[in-house]
Design a protein around this motif. Structure first.
Motif, PDB file in Angstrom:
ATOM      1  N   VAL A  91       0.835  -1.204   0.000  1.00  0.00           N
ATOM      2  CA  VAL A  91       0.000   0.000   0.000  1.00  0.00           C
ATOM      3  C   VAL A  91       0.872   1.256   0.000  1.00  0.00           C
ATOM      4  N   ALA A  92       1.918   1.249   0.834  1.00  0.00           N
ATOM      5  CA  ALA A  92       2.803   2.413   0.921  1.00  0.00           C
ATOM      6  C   ALA A  92       3.561   2.637  -0.385  1.00  0.00           C
ATOM      7  N   LEU A  93       4.036   1.555  -1.003  1.00  0.00           N
ATOM      8  CA  LEU A  93       4.736   1.689  -2.286  1.00  0.00           C
ATOM      9  C   LEU A  93       3.808   2.220  -3.367  1.00  0.00           C
ATOM     10  N   ALA A  94       2.596   1.713  -3.420  1.00  0.00           N
ATOM     11  CA  ALA A  94       1.635   2.184  -4.420  1.00  0.00           C
ATOM     12  C   ALA A  94       1.328   3.658  -4.227  1.00  0.00           C
ATOM     13  N   ALA A  95       1.184   4.073  -2.963  1.00  0.00           N
ATOM     14  CA  ALA A  95       0.906   5.484  -2.678  1.00  0.00           C
ATOM     15  C   ALA A  95       2.088   6.363  -3.070  1.00  0.00           C
ATOM     16  N   ALA A  96       3.303   5.904  -2.747  1.00  0.00           N
ATOM     17  CA  ALA A  96       4.497   6.689  -3.082  1.00  0.00           C
ATOM     18  C   ALA A  96       4.667   6.828  -4.593  1.00  0.00           C
ATOM     19  N   LEU A  97       4.456   5.742  -5.322  1.00  0.00           N
ATOM     20  CA  LEU A  97       4.602   5.792  -6.780  1.00  0.00           C
ATOM     21  C   LEU A  97       3.525   6.663  -7.418  1.00  0.00           C
ATOM     22  N   SER A  98       2.318   6.619  -6.870  1.00  0.00           N
ATOM     23  CA  SER A  98       1.232   7.447  -7.410  1.00  0.00           C
ATOM     24  C   SER A  98       1.511   8.923  -7.180  1.00  0.00           C
ATOM     25  N   ILE A  99       1.973   9.247  -5.972  1.00  0.00           N
ATOM     26  CA  ILE A  99       2.276  10.649  -5.660  1.00  0.00           C
ATOM     27  C   ILE A  99       3.417  11.163  -6.526  1.00  0.00           C
ATOM     28  N   SER A 100       4.443  10.309  -6.710  1.00  0.00           N
ATOM     29  CA  SER A 100       5.584  10.746  -7.520  1.00  0.00           C
ATOM     30  C   SER A 100       5.176  10.949  -8.978  1.00  0.00           C
ATOM     31  N   ALA A 101       4.269  10.107  -9.460  1.00  0.00           N
ATOM     32  CA  ALA A 101       3.798  10.255 -10.834  1.00  0.00           C
ATOM     33  C   ALA A 101       3.006  11.548 -10.999  1.00  0.00           C
ATOM     34  N   LEU A 102       2.145  11.854 -10.041  1.00  0.00           N
ATOM     35  CA  LEU A 102       1.355  13.085 -10.110  1.00  0.00           C
ATOM     36  C   LEU A 102       2.234  14.327  -9.997  1.00  0.00           C
ATOM     37  N   ALA A 103       3.313  14.199  -9.210  1.00  0.00           N
ATOM     38  CA  ALA A 103       4.203  15.339  -9.005  1.00  0.00           C
ATOM     39  C   ALA A 103       5.342  15.383 -10.020  1.00  0.00           C
ATOM     40  N   SER A 104       5.317  14.429 -10.943  1.00  0.00           N
ATOM     41  CA  SER A 104       6.373  14.337 -11.957  1.00  0.00           C
ATOM     42  C   SER A 104       7.761  14.291 -11.327  1.00  0.00           C
ATOM     43  N   ALA A 105       7.859  13.551 -10.225  1.00  0.00           N
ATOM     44  CA  ALA A 105       9.138  13.428  -9.526  1.00  0.00           C
ATOM     45  C   ALA A 105       9.624  11.985  -9.649  1.00  0.00           C
ATOM     46  N   ALA A 106      10.907  11.852  -9.917  1.00  0.00           N
ATOM     47  CA  ALA A 106      11.484  10.512 -10.078  1.00  0.00           C
ATOM     48  C   ALA A 106      11.875   9.943  -8.722  1.00  0.00           C
ATOM     49  N   PRO A 108      13.829   6.632  -6.667  1.00  0.00           N
ATOM     50  CA  PRO A 108      14.748   5.500  -6.847  1.00  0.00           C
ATOM     51  C   PRO A 108      14.019   4.190  -6.515  1.00  0.00           C
ATOM     52  N   VAL A 109      13.194   3.738  -7.458  1.00  0.00           N
ATOM     53  CA  VAL A 109      12.284   2.615  -7.188  1.00  0.00           C
ATOM     54  C   VAL A 109      13.017   1.351  -6.745  1.00  0.00           C
ATOM     55  N   PRO A 110      14.069   0.882  -7.450  1.00  0.00           N
ATOM     56  CA  PRO A 110      14.743  -0.361  -7.000  1.00  0.00           C
ATOM     57  C   PRO A 110      15.280  -0.259  -5.576  1.00  0.00           C
ATOM     58  N   ALA A 111      15.908   0.862  -5.251  1.00  0.00           N
ATOM     59  CA  ALA A 111      16.457   1.042  -3.903  1.00  0.00           C
ATOM     60  C   ALA A 111      15.340   1.101  -2.864  1.00  0.00           C
ATOM     61  N   LEU A 112      14.248   1.756  -3.241  1.00  0.00           N
ATOM     62  CA  LEU A 112      13.112   1.870  -2.326  1.00  0.00           C
ATOM     63  C   LEU A 112      12.499   0.495  -2.044  1.00  0.00           C
ATOM     64  N   LYS A 113      12.374  -0.324  -3.080  1.00  0.00           N
ATOM     65  CA  LYS A 113      11.814  -1.664  -2.912  1.00  0.00           C
ATOM     66  C   LYS A 113      12.716  -2.540  -2.044  1.00  0.00           C
ATOM     67  N   THR A 114      14.016  -2.451  -2.278  1.00  0.00           N
ATOM     68  CA  THR A 114      14.948  -3.265  -1.492  1.00  0.00           C
ATOM     69  C   THR A 114      14.950  -2.856  -0.029  1.00  0.00           C
ATOM     70  N   ALA A 115      15.027  -1.550   0.214  1.00  0.00           N
ATOM     71  CA  ALA A 115      15.054  -1.062   1.595  1.00  0.00           C
ATOM     72  C   ALA A 115      13.768  -1.416   2.335  1.00  0.00           C
ATOM     73  N   SER A 116      12.628  -1.270   1.662  1.00  0.00           N
ATOM     74  CA  SER A 116      11.358  -1.555   2.333  1.00  0.00           C
ATOM     75  C   SER A 116      11.173  -3.052   2.572  1.00  0.00           C
ATOM     76  N   ALA A 117      11.700  -3.899   1.673  1.00  0.00           N
ATOM     77  CA  ALA A 117      11.615  -5.352   1.876  1.00  0.00           C
ATOM     78  C   ALA A 117      12.431  -5.772   3.098  1.00  0.00           C
ATOM     79  N   PHE A 118      13.641  -5.226   3.234  1.00  0.00           N
ATOM     80  CA  PHE A 118      14.449  -5.535   4.417  1.00  0.00           C
ATOM     81  C   PHE A 118      13.796  -4.974   5.690  1.00  0.00           C
ATOM     82  N   ALA A 119      13.138  -3.811   5.560  1.00  0.00           N
ATOM     83  CA  ALA A 119      12.457  -3.236   6.719  1.00  0.00           C
ATOM     84  C   ALA A 119      11.316  -4.134   7.186  1.00  0.00           C
ATOM     85  N   VAL A 120      10.601  -4.732   6.245  1.00  0.00           N
ATOM     86  CA  VAL A 120       9.511  -5.643   6.593  1.00  0.00           C
ATOM     87  C   VAL A 120      10.058  -6.839   7.377  1.00  0.00           C
TER      88      VAL A 120
END
Length: 383
Positions: A91-106, A108-120
């Motif tokens: 849910v958090a990843l989907a929200a972050a990607l949606s917000i970044s798309a609306l704000a036209s901001a890039a 670091p998706v791979p790093a974000l996915k890796t960090a959040s997976a280890f956090a889980v």
């Protein structure tokens, strides 16, 4: 639904949940091939041991069976946290990607996915360790004053020690029960109430581990009512065993206590679901009061809080219940209220008080988060 059909559905649900967690976490952890396969093997082991821990009861008297059941229950707790955190991560990843798309901001998706997976993984492990510590330590004493209108002066200050939902079984044994008994006796209550779900297994396996309950001591004795788990485990034999060790089992009946120049009626009902196992034992709060002295203050021991709907019209002033475990650990405590009117604590229901214990032991995973176990000392006071 037959037991086999239920088990097959449970296995299918557990397997689907494990596949989901594996697909969402393992690729994003960026592990080497060998470590990826180790992660898959861990999930497969968890998927196998979780259902096994629930059906191994017939063999639980053997040490190896207790170890297998215990491992499966620990994995159940760990996987529960892992599953919920994986959902929240998605849910958090989907929200972050949606917000970044609306704000036209890039991002670091791979790093974000890796960090959040280890956090889980880290959060799930931390929750399991903290929950295990909370579950295995001796329950705290919770003191509650219950104001009763028209309470006779002799009953002002009358104390009731309540224990509930000990769940003696694969991971709760004699030593754990003995410590509970020592803590209860140290409170020197006027009455002890044991509100069901004492055991998770048959008398032949668990009787030695429940024996310390026979040492419960109070001025007016210790009273017990059956919970749903007694019916899963052979209620008839357990009632006989509880009576043999000195507990007073109330099955839709009452006792009258003379306390000073006042009387207190202590009634108890069979579990709310007892009628499904034996129609002759269907729970009946009104019948439990039959022949009680008119006008006496009456107390009901009923395993499930939802017995209150039948108890309040019968004239009880206080109902003591358990069953819910307070939800036992997050986030499941939010779902208990869909089945029971109260999750934990003291509540008013019509003209009656209902106190719901969070339980003195735990069921299933040795895990408690946000719902600490308790030994309750209730004190009747004049309103």
């Amino acid at each position: 639904m037959s037991r086999v059909s239920f088990l097959l559905r449970l296995i299918a649900i557990v397997a689907a949940a494990h596949v989901y967690v594996g697909l969402r976490l393992i690729p994003d952890l960026s592990l080497s091939g060998g470590r990826q396969w180790a992660g898959v093997a861990a999930l497969v082991l968890s998927c196998i041991l979780m259902p096994v821990s629930l059906v191994i009861r017939p063999f639980a008297a053997r040490p190896w069976a207790d170890w297998v059941a215990g491992a499966g229950l620990v994995l159940m707790g760990l996987f529960s946290s892992l599953f919920v955190l994986t959902l929240l991560r998605d849910v958090a990843l989907a929200a972050a990607l949606s917000i970044s798309a609306l704000a036209s901001a890039a991002l670091p998706v791979p790093a974000l996915k890796t960090a959040s997976a280890f956090a889980v993984l880290a959060l799930a492990l931390a929750a399991t360790l903290a929950g295990a510590f909370n579950a295995r330590r001796l329950a705290r004493v919770v003191r509650v004053d219950v104001p009763i209108a028209g309470l006779p002066a002799a009953l002002h200050g009358f104390t009731i020690a309540q224990i509930s939902d000990i769940h003696v079984g694969p991971t709760i044994k004699q030593g754990y029960v003995a410590h509970i008994v020592q803590a209860v006796n140290a409170l020197r209550p006027d009455l002890i109430a044991v509100t069901g779900d004492v055991v998770d297994g048959p008398v032949a396996q668990l009787a030695p581990h429940t024996r310390p309950l026979g040492q419960l001591a109070a001025r007016h004795g210790a009273y017990l009512v059956t919970g749903n788990h007694e019916y899963y485990s052979g209620a008839g034999q357990w009632v006989a065993e509880f009576r043999r060790i000195g507990l007073r089992v109330l099955m839709n009946e009452h006792a009258v206590l003379d306390h000073g120049d006042a009387q207190l009626v202590v009634a108890g009902v069979t579990d709310y679901s007892a009628g499904a196992f034996d129609p002759a034992q269907a729970s009946n709060p009104a019948a439990a009061l039959a022949g009680a002295p008119a006008g006496a203050i009456s107390l009901l021991l009923a395993h499930q809080p939802r017995s209150a709907a039948a108890a309040a019209p019968a004239g009880y002033r206080l109902q003591l219940s358990g069953h819910t475990h307070g939800g036992q650990f997050l986030p499941w405590n939010f779902f208990v209220r869909f089945q029971q009117p109260f999750t934990a604590g003291l509540h008013r229901f019509q003209d009656m008080w209902v106190y719901t214990s969070r339980g003195t032991g735990y069921w299933g995973p040795p895990l408690r988060l946000g719902a600490p176990s308790e030994i309750t000392l209730l004190r009747l006071v004049a309103a």
